[in-house]
Enzyme design. Structure first.
Site, PDB file in Angstrom:
ATOM      1  CB  ALA A   1      -0.909  -0.017   1.222  1.00  0.00           C
TER       2      ALA A   1
ATOM      3  CG  ASP B   1       1.919 -11.454 -13.389  1.00  0.00           C
ATOM      4  OD1 ASP B   1       2.784 -10.564 -13.491  1.00  0.00           O
ATOM      5  OD2 ASP B   1       2.180 -12.663 -13.511  1.00  0.00           O
ATOM      6  CG  HIS B   2       4.166  -6.244 -10.393  1.00  0.00           C
ATOM      7  ND1 HIS B   2       4.587  -7.387  -9.768  1.00  0.00           N
ATOM      8  CD2 HIS B   2       5.290  -5.558 -10.694  1.00  0.00           C
ATOM      9  CE1 HIS B   2       5.910  -7.376  -9.691  1.00  0.00           C
ATOM     10  NE2 HIS B   2       6.365  -6.274 -10.246  1.00  0.00           N
TER      11      HIS B   2
ATOM     12  CE  LYS C   1       7.536  -4.970 -14.035  1.00  0.00           C
ATOM     13  NZ  LYS C   1       8.334  -4.076 -13.221  1.00  0.00           N
TER      14      LYS C   1
ATOM     15  CG  ASP D   1       9.034 -14.453  -5.825  1.00  0.00           C
ATOM     16  OD1 ASP D   1       7.969 -14.008  -5.385  1.00  0.00           O
ATOM     17  OD2 ASP D   1      10.059 -13.745  -5.976  1.00  0.00           O
TER      18      ASP D   1
ATOM     19  CG  HIS E   1       6.298 -11.729 -12.444  1.00  0.00           C
ATOM     20  ND1 HIS E   1       5.016 -11.314 -12.184  1.00  0.00           N
ATOM     21  CD2 HIS E   1       6.994 -11.518 -11.292  1.00  0.00           C
ATOM     22  CE1 HIS E   1       4.946 -10.872 -10.937  1.00  0.00           C
ATOM     23  NE2 HIS E   1       6.124 -10.996 -10.372  1.00  0.00           N
TER      24      HIS E   1
END
Ligand code: BG6
Length: 506
Positions: free
Chosen positions: A16, A179-180, A184, A237, A242
């Site tokens: 956050a 899934d950051h 992108k 991880d 990713h």
């Protein structure tokens, strides 16, 4: 942007602070957030609204793309933030939360939309979902969306269990799994470059492409996350999410419409085409795992993984992982996708390299010269851009051929203004655009693929190779590619001379 109350569970946590509050601020500054919104920070700790707003201010000051000062604009923004201390096991707390949410809904004319963002450990997702319903937060007009962070499970069975708990309360279409990497800019640009340019798509297949290399290297170690990482390792991880997501984007077919479900359908087809490993020896032949030992990065002494906090001194968890992956379909049959990731490598970078096949070697130029292959490189981070390496005559020479680069640097062009992944994802979730979130079938198929590797690795540990922190991982990672007659291309335009390999074996 549609109006919404954003309920942030885990509002005193790192995510956050580092990502979400700064993202809200950027969206606000860029007028993508409008004024019909409220953010409720939720955590166990007690905080007044003023204290919470100060926390938000500090996080923005430290991590946001825009400068902030305590002026009128800040006051107008901060007014939308409230805090409530909540025990997530107590339904009564959720009832009070509903009252607060309704009050803010009226105050900011929101119209019932709710976005529940769980920046929490996944074990808590089921309970929170259940209590959101029991506390009456899913009633009334407007949409109710759940945004959740990875890891989504530890393996396929645990992911299935987690999914079943969530699905008791939310429909799949309302679940936004982050899934950051999909947020992108340059990852999103891959599809645009592929499908909007006449000269790539005709070459995008096994006839012209020799191999594809995906590197996600990090200089950091496990920081304060040793406890989590010990049970995860690089494969879970970074690999399950990713890396396979980026592979799917590189390999997918053009969707028939640019609609979220059509795009995700195409990714699912790639996951279905991954050549699964049948035996442990197949896994060993196509994967490499490593763990960093004491070393040096840019002059700084780095301790080994086993000496990190909350890590077992005899740990066999991998901090490096590389694999040769095949996508068995018409487009990609026979083309290896090499993927690698690791902590404590020499540089922080995310790059995708497409290596093209050489021109026929009986043609007059290639007969005379040792030609380098053409490369198309997507630089995802920290630099953003696209880079194309081709052969040309060295100016002034008698026909000497040298590789030259055409480099498009997006970060150089738009600099500071490139949005952070979380801005994009928060914005998309609030608009109901799920394109860059992972659907359940993608997650499940990725686990199915990764579980085979994990289970073969679980049988024995003599193939865990140690590598010195600050090197490019175990030498076996290089051999994996060399076996096929290729090599890893240097990342970040780094000179090959600088590339070093670690040695030790356990
Ligand atoms: C996270 C991993 O998903 O991605 C971390 O859990 C990793 O271990 C991080 O450091 C890397 O993200 P980025 O955006 O910095 O490349």
């Amino acid at each position: 942007m549609t109006s919404a109350v954003f309920l942030i569970f885990g509002a005193t946590g790192d995510l956050a602070r580092r990502k979400l509050f700064p993202a809200f601020y950027s969206l606000y500054r860029e007028r993508k957030l409008g004024d019909r919104f409220a953010v409720i920070g939720l955590a166990r700790r007690s905080r007044t609204n003023d204290q919470f707003r100060d926390d938000v201010y500090e996080s923005i000051q430290e991590f946001a793309r825009y400068n902030v000062t305590k002026d009128e604009q800040w006051d107008a923004f901060a007014e939308h933030f409230e805090y409530m201390s909540l025990d997530i096991n107590n339904v009564d707390g959720f009832r009070q939360l509903r009252e607060l949410t309704d009050r803010l809904d009226v105050k900011f004319d929101i119209g019932g939309n709710r976005l529940f963002y769980l920046a929490l450990a996944p074990e808590l997702f089921g309970n929170v979902s259940h209590n959101l319903k029991a506390g009456g937060l899913l009633e009334g007009a407007g949409w109710h969306r759940l945004v959740i962070e990875k890891p989504f499970g530890y393996d396929l069975p645990s992911a299935e269990k987690l999914n079943a708990e969530i699905r008791k309360v939310f429909e799949e279409q309302d679940v936004y799994r982050i899934d950051h990497y999909l947020g992108k800019e340059m990852v999103q640009n891959i599809n645009v470059v592929r499908f909007a340019n006449a000269f790539f798509e005709p070459l995008w297949n096994n006839k012209y492409i020799a191999n594809i290399q995906i590197t996600l290297s990090e200089t950091v170690g496990v920081e304060e996350r040793g406890g989590y990482y010990e049970h995860s390792g690089a494969l879970r991880d970074m690999g399950q999410n990713h890396m396979l997501q980026m592979l799917a984007i590189m390999a997918m077919e053009p969707p028939s419409r640019m609609h979220p479900e059509d795009i995700r359908d195409e990714k699912v087809k790639v996951f279905r085409s991954l050549r699964g490993f049948q035996t442990a020896s197949e896994v060993r032949a196509n994967t490499v795992r490593g763990q960093y030992t004491v070393g040096n990065i840019k002059g700084e002494q780095i301790r080994g993984y086993r000496d990190e906090d909350k890590v077992n001194p005899e740990s066999t968890t991998e901090t490096y992982f590389a694999a040769r992956v095949f996508v068995d379909n018409f487009r990609w049959a026979g083309v290896p996708f090499y993927i690698r990731t690791g902590k404590r490598l020499p540089v922080k970078t995310t790059e995708v390299v497409v290596e093209f096949k050489n021109v026929p070697n009986n043609v007059y130029l290639s007969r005379k010269h040792k030609l380098e292959p053409n490369l198309l490189v997507f630089r995802v981070n920290p630099m953003e851009g696209i880079y194309f390496k081709m052969n040309a005559k060295q100016p002034g020479s008698e026909g000497t051929i040298v590789p030259v680069a055409m480099d498009f640097c997006q970060s150089g062009q738009v600099g500071l203004n490139t949005p952070e992944a979380y801005e994009r994802l928060l914005y998309d979730a609030a608009r109901g655009d799920s394109t860059y979130f992972t659907r359940w079938d993608e997650v499940a198929l990725a686990w199915k693929y990764v579980d085979k590797i994990a289970s073969a690795w679980g049988e024995r540990t003599d193939d865990l190779h140690l590598y010195t922190a600050g090197t490019w991982g175990p030498e076996q990672g290089q051999q994996l590619v060399a076996e096929d007659g290729f090599r890893w291309w240097p990342v970040n335009g780094q000179d090959e001379g600088e590339v070093t390999w670690g040695h030790t074996q356990m």
